[in-house]
Motif scaffolding. Structure first.
Motif, short mmCIF file in Angstrom:
data_model
loop_
_atom_site.label_atom_id
_atom_site.label_comp_id
_atom_site.label_asym_id
_atom_site.label_seq_id
_atom_site.Cartn_x
_atom_site.Cartn_y
_atom_site.Cartn_z
N GLU A 113 0.85 -1.19 0.00
CA GLU A 113 0.00 0.00 0.00
C GLU A 113 0.89 1.24 0.00
O GLU A 113 1.70 1.43 0.91
CB GLU A 113 -0.90 -0.01 1.23
CG GLU A 113 -1.92 1.11 1.26
CD GLU A 113 -3.00 0.94 0.20
OE1 GLU A 113 -3.01 1.75 -0.74
OE2 GLU A 113 -3.82 0.01 0.31
N ILE A 116 -9.60 6.85 -3.35
CA ILE A 116 -9.77 5.48 -3.87
C ILE A 116 -9.02 5.34 -5.19
O ILE A 116 -8.31 4.33 -5.42
CB ILE A 116 -11.27 5.16 -4.06
CG1 ILE A 116 -12.00 5.22 -2.72
CG2 ILE A 116 -11.46 3.78 -4.71
CD1 ILE A 116 -13.52 5.14 -2.83
N ALA A 117 -9.13 6.33 -6.04
CA ALA A 117 -8.44 6.29 -7.33
C ALA A 117 -6.93 6.25 -7.15
O ALA A 117 -6.23 5.48 -7.82
CB ALA A 117 -8.84 7.51 -8.17
N ARG A 133 -5.18 5.10 -4.65
CA ARG A 133 -4.78 3.77 -4.19
C ARG A 133 -4.73 2.78 -5.34
O ARG A 133 -3.80 1.98 -5.47
CB ARG A 133 -5.75 3.26 -3.11
CG ARG A 133 -5.65 3.99 -1.78
CD ARG A 133 -6.58 3.35 -0.76
NE ARG A 133 -6.21 1.98 -0.47
CZ ARG A 133 -7.02 1.09 0.10
NH1 ARG A 133 -8.25 1.44 0.43
NH2 ARG A 133 -6.60 -0.13 0.34
N GLN A 134 -5.75 2.83 -6.20
CA GLN A 134 -5.80 1.91 -7.34
C GLN A 134 -4.64 2.18 -8.31
O GLN A 134 -4.01 1.24 -8.81
CB GLN A 134 -7.14 2.05 -8.07
CG GLN A 134 -8.33 1.60 -7.23
CD GLN A 134 -9.68 1.84 -7.92
OE1 GLN A 134 -9.75 2.48 -8.96
NE2 GLN A 134 -10.74 1.33 -7.33
N SER A 174 -1.18 1.13 -6.86
CA SER A 174 -1.01 -0.32 -6.78
C SER A 174 -0.46 -0.88 -8.08
O SER A 174 0.15 -1.95 -8.10
CB SER A 174 -2.35 -0.99 -6.45
OG SER A 174 -3.23 -0.96 -7.56
N ILE A 208 -13.63 4.68 -10.78
CA ILE A 208 -13.18 3.77 -9.72
C ILE A 208 -14.05 2.53 -9.57
O ILE A 208 -13.59 1.53 -9.01
CB ILE A 208 -13.11 4.52 -8.36
CG1 ILE A 208 -14.43 5.23 -8.07
CG2 ILE A 208 -11.96 5.51 -8.39
CD1 ILE A 208 -14.45 5.98 -6.74
N HIS A 252 -12.48 -0.93 -11.51
CA HIS A 252 -11.07 -0.78 -11.13
C HIS A 252 -10.14 -1.60 -12.00
O HIS A 252 -8.98 -1.21 -12.21
CB HIS A 252 -10.89 -1.13 -9.65
CG HIS A 252 -11.23 -2.55 -9.30
ND1 HIS A 252 -10.26 -3.51 -9.15
CD2 HIS A 252 -12.41 -3.16 -9.09
CE1 HIS A 252 -10.86 -4.66 -8.86
NE2 HIS A 252 -12.16 -4.48 -8.82
N LEU A 253 -10.61 -2.73 -12.52
CA LEU A 253 -9.74 -3.53 -13.39
C LEU A 253 -9.49 -2.79 -14.72
O LEU A 253 -8.38 -2.81 -15.25
CB LEU A 253 -10.35 -4.91 -13.65
CG LEU A 253 -10.47 -5.82 -12.41
CD1 LEU A 253 -11.09 -7.16 -12.80
CD2 LEU A 253 -9.10 -6.03 -11.77
N LYS A 261 -7.02 0.00 -13.87
CA LYS A 261 -5.65 -0.48 -13.67
C LYS A 261 -5.02 -0.93 -14.98
O LYS A 261 -3.82 -0.72 -15.22
CB LYS A 261 -5.65 -1.63 -12.65
CG LYS A 261 -5.97 -1.18 -11.23
CD LYS A 261 -6.02 -2.37 -10.28
CE LYS A 261 -6.32 -1.92 -8.87
NZ LYS A 261 -6.40 -3.07 -7.92
#
Length: 291
Positions: free
Chosen positions: A4, A20-21, A23-24, A27, A178, A181-182, A185
């Motif tokens: 994280e 949230i965005a 963090r995604q 990652s 968001i 999320h897949l 990413k």
């Protein structure tokens, strides 16, 4: 599971779509990343000295120059012979992108810097009091485009920032949100693998500014796609005919299902003519995209 890199304990509102965005995105980007963050919600809630939520190098810059500073970092790393393997990400809100930072963004794209510019669009200047920006949608009520006797709220349509960036003939432009999320990413990974400027337009619902319960953040970002308000697409190069829809909706929902959950559109629910006007605009946009 990746480490994280955007830590808890920041001061964002409950349900904030921006955090949230981030963090995604981190990652995928990983620790070999330098972030440039101009003044805005994200900077205010995550960098209160002497604390920080960022576990990667970050520089806070002025409202208007995130793209210019990110360009300088790209040049400096090249001059030092340290460019390979380091991601340079600029995170800016809609105000710092659509309005105040547009000149710096255009210059960065035109010069071809290897920077991934990420616009976290919550559709107004939220951290200074919910003033409208050129990303604010038609009929939304904000503190500077308030609903009134002679006003429906925001009177202008949202600026087509994605099309503006595509016109710069850069390698990659994409939209994301968001809830998917897949998809988000996958697009970030693709952008990071490209040697050149990329632009990501990410819709991030704001419970405070949009006036909805904080637990509905993901639901609203999903409805934005399912109603056709915010189509998910990607485009390589300057040819809009290369635009590829990455999330096709089999049965598009009425735009009312998206608007009725937000206090900024409460007056639209009482105005059938205005609601029909918004639905017509969304239908025309979806027809253009083949949705």
């Amino acid at each position: 599971m990746n480490e994280e890199l955007f830590l808890p304990g920041h001061r964002a509102c409950a349900g904030c779509g921006e955090t949230i965005a981030v963090r995604q995105i981190l990652s995928v980007a990983g620790e070999n990343t330098i972030a440039v963050v101009p003044t805005g919600c994200l900077e205010v809630v995550s960098t209160s000295y002497p604390e920080t939520a960022w576990k990667i190098p970050l520089i806070h810059v002025a409202f208007e120059n995130a793209a210019a500073v990110a360009s300088g970092i790209d040049c400096a790393l090249k001059a030092l012979g340290k460019r390979k393997g380091i991601n340079v990400l600029a995170f800016a809100g809609d105000g710092g992108t659509f309005d105040i930072g547009l000149q710096a963004l255009s210059g960065m794209l035109e010069r071809g810097h290897n920077v991934k510019y990420i616009c976290l669009d919550n559709e107004a200047y939220m951290n200074t009091g919910i003033q409208r920006s050129s990303a604010t949608p038609y009929a939304a009520s904000t503190t500077t485009s308030p609903l009134g006797k002679y006003s429906i709220g925001e009177s202008r349509k949202k600026k087509p920032i994605g099309a503006i960036c595509i016109a710069h003939d850069i390698p990659y432009v994409a939209t994301a949100t968001i809830a998917y999320h897949l998809d988000l990413k996958k697009k970030i990974k693709k952008a990071l693998e490209i040697d050149g400027p990329c632009f990501m337009h990410i819709l991030v619902p704001c419970p405070t500014g949009w006036r909805f319960p904080s637990e509905l953040t993901i639901e609203l970002s999903r409805l934005a796609v399912e109603t056709g308000v915010f189509p998910l697409w990607e485009c390589e190069g300057s040819d809009m005919s290369n635009l590829k829809i990455t999330k096709k909706v089999a049965h598009r929902k009425p735009v009312k299902e998206y608007l009725q959950l937000q206090g900024r559109f409460a007056h639209v629910m009482r105005n059938e003519k205005l609601l029909a006007e918004i639905q017509k605009e969304v239908d025309e946009k979806c027809a253009k995209y083949g949705l």
